[in-house]
Enzyme design. Structure first.
Site, PDB file in Angstrom:
ATOM      1  CG  ASP A 158      -7.315   3.145  -0.829  1.00  0.00           C
ATOM      2  OD1 ASP A 158      -7.647   1.959  -0.825  1.00  0.00           O
ATOM      3  OD2 ASP A 158      -7.528   3.894   0.154  1.00  0.00           O
ATOM      4  CE  LYS A 206      -4.446   0.854   0.161  1.00  0.00           C
ATOM      5  NZ  LYS A 206      -5.563  -0.060  -0.179  1.00  0.00           N
TER       6      LYS A 206
END
Ligand code: GLU
Length: 448
Positions: free
Chosen positions: A169, A129
Site C-alpha cells: 500500500d 489491513k
C-alpha cells in the site's frame, strides 16, 4: 423484524463509542451503514443474526513494537499493526501501509473498506489491513531492510497462505515486499510464495500487479463513461499523487486516448498543459525517489505549484490517487463548476462525505474507491492463484483477467443501483453488493 434507519444510527453510535478518536474508521463505517437500510429490509435474516454489529468488529487486531537500528546505530521504535477484519470469504487479504500518519484508526478504516472491496472482486479473499507509522522517506535501503525484518519477526506468526496474505500500500512496494518475504522465509523455513503478494515477477510475483490498481481504476471509469455514451478519447484528466497508483492510472488513460494535464505529491502540483510526460514521472518516482517539483526543472513548459491543489485545474475526468480525504467539499464544488463529468477513486476514501454528496447532487459519475481501485487486490488474488498452481501467466492474459473483473464489478454495482432504485449510485451499489456477499457467508457459517 427488519431494522430501520434509527437502529442503524444506534449501531453507528456504538461503533463511535467503542472506538473513540478513530475518525477515519467512523467515516468509513458511516458511509457503508447509510446505504444498507434497503438490504436489511430485503434480507431480514441479516438483522436477526446481528451481521452489521459483527461486521464492524474486527475478528482480530494485532499491535506490536517494531524496534530497529538506523544507519547511525541509533535505536528507533515504531508501532506495527495488522487488523484481521473478516475472513468468511477467504484468508485475510489487504495491504501494509508504512507512513508516519498511520494510527490504529487508519488501519481499521482501510481494513473495513477492504472487506467489501475484496468481496466485490468475486475472488476468495477476506479483508484485512496492516502497517506502521514508519516513514520510509529518506531512509536508506539498509534501514528499510532492518525495519522490514523487525516488522516481520513479529508478524510472521500471524500470517500464512491460508490465514493472512499481506501486500503493499502507501510506502510498501516490491522492495519492502522483498525484505518482508525474505524474513518470513527465514523465520518459517518455508518457501510459501502465496503468503505475500506484490512480489517481484522474478520470484513469484504476478505480471500486471504493479499496474493493476491504476489500470483497473481507469477500466472502471471507462465503463461508467460508456453508460453515458462517453469515452476517455480526447478527455482532459487530472490525477492526484505520483506514486504507484497514479503512475499506472496515467499510463492507461494515455492508452485510451485521454490527456493528463496534472499530477502531484505531498509538496505540490505539476501542471503540464500539453500533457504529463509519464517517463519523467516514472524516472523520478520509481527510480530516483525524488520530489515531483524536479519535473518542472526538466520540462520548462510545465508549472510547479508548491502547496497547490490538483482539483483547481479544470478537467473532465478526475482520478484521486493519493490518500484519504484529499478531496473535500470545496474541491468537489470546483471540479463540478469547472465541468468535471467523472471521478474515479484510485486511492482509498479520498473524497470527504461532503465531497461525495456534491458529486451525487451534481449527478456526475462517481466511483468510490472500494469499487474503482479493487483491481489491485483482485490481481493479488490472481497472483495467489498462480502461486498455488506454481504457474506464471503472460502479461496479456493477466491484463485480460483484470479487465474482465473490473467490468464485472462495474456491472454488479450498476445493476444493484438500478435494482435498489438509485440508478448510477455506485456508492450504494458497491456497498450493497459487497455487504450482501459477506453477510450471506456469515449467516451460512453460524455464530463465529
Ligand atoms: N493496498 C491495496 C488495496 O488497498 C492492495 C491490497 C492487496 O493487494 O492485498 O486494496
Amino acid at each position: 423484524m427488519p431494522i430501520g434507519r434509527e437502529q442503524i444510527e444506534q449501531i453507528y453510535e456504538q461503533v463511535v463509542r467503542r472506538n473513540p478518536g478513530e475518525l477515519e474508521f467512523h467515516q468509513a463505517v458511516k458511509e457503508v451503514l447509510e446505504t444498507l437500510t434497503p438490504v436489511l429490509t430485503k434480507y431480514p435474516q441479516f438483522a436477526e443474526h446481528k451481521i452489521i454489529q459483527r461486521i464492524c468488529e474486527p475478528e482480530r487486531q494485532i499491535i506490536f513494537r517494531v524496534p530497529w537500528q538506523d544507519d547511525r546505530g541509533e535505536v528507533q521504535i515504531n508501532r506495527g499493526f495488522r487488523v484481521q477484519f473478516n475472513s468468511v470469504l477467504g484468508p485475510y487479504k489487504g495491504g501494509l501501509r508504512f507512513h508516519p500518519s498511520v494510527l490504529l484508526g487508519t488501519i481499521k478504516f482501510l481494513g473495513f473498506e477492504q472487506i467489501f472491496k475484496n468481496a466485490l472482486t468475486g475472488m476468495p479473499i477476506g479483508g484485512a489491513k496492516g502497517g506502521s507509522d514508519f516513514d520510509p522517506k529518506g531512509r536508506s535501503d539498509d534501514e528499510v531492510m532492518r525495519f522490514c525484518q523487525s516488522f516481520m519477526t513479529e508478524l510472521h506468526r500471524h500470517l500464512g497462505e491460508y490465514t493472512d496474505v499481506p501486500a503493499g500500500d502507501i510506502g510498501v512496494g516490491a522492495r519492502e515486499i522483498g525484505y518482508l518475504f525474505g524474513q518470513y522465509k527465514r523465520m518459517t523455513n518455508r518457501y510459501e510464495s502465496a503468503v505475500l503478494t506484490g512480489k517481484s515477477p522474478h520470484w513469484g510475483g504476478a505480471l500486471v500487479r504493479k499496474e493493476a490498481t491504476g489500470y483497473g481504476a481507469v477500466y472502471f471509469v471507462d465503463e461508467m463513461l460508456k453508460t453515458r455514451g462517453e469515452s476517455f478519447e480526447g478527455k482532459v484528466c487530472v490525477v492526484s499523487g505520483s506514486g504507484n497508483v497514479a503512475i499506472y492510472t496515467i499510463e492507461k488513460i494515455l492508452e485510451l486516448g485521454g490527456r493528463v494535464v496534472a499530477c502531484s505529491d505531498s509538496g505540490g502540483v505539476i501542471y503540464h498543459e500539453r500533457g504529463i510526460d509519464l517517463d519523467t514521472v516514472k524516472q523520478l518516482k520509481e527510480v530516483e525517489r525524488k520530489r515531483i517539483s524536479v519535473y518542472a526543472d526538466l520540462h520548462k513548459d510545465a508549472k510547479y505549484i508548491p502547496g497547490g491543489s490538483v482539483w483547481d485545474i479544470p478537467c473532465q475526468v478526475a482520478m484521486p490517487s493519493a490518500t484519504q480525504n484529499e478531496l473535500d467539499g470545496d474541491a468537489a464544488r470546483r471540479l463540478v463548476t469547472n465541468g468535471c463529468i467523472a471521478v474515479g477513486e484510485g486511492a482509498n476514501m479520498p473524497t470527504t462525505p461532503e465531497g461525495v454528496r456534491i458529486f451525487q447532487e451534481a449527478k456526475i459519475l462517481y466511483a468510490p474507491g472500494k469499487a474503482a481501485n479493487a483491481g489491485g487486490v483482485a490481481t493479488s488474488a490472481l497472483e495467489m492463484q498462480q502461486n498455488a498452481s506454481r504457474d506464471a501467466w503472460s502479461f496479456e492474459h493477466t491484463e485480460r483477467r483484470l479487465h474482465e473483473i473490473m467490468t464485472e464489478i462495474h456491472r454488479a454495482c450498476y445493476e444493484t443501483s438500478v435494482e435498489f432504485g438509485s440508478p448510477g449510485n455506485y456508492v450504494l451499489g458497491a456497498n450493497i453488493v459487497g455487504f450482501t456477499r459477506v453477510a450471506e457467508a456469515m449467516v451460512a457459517f453460524g455464530l463465529i
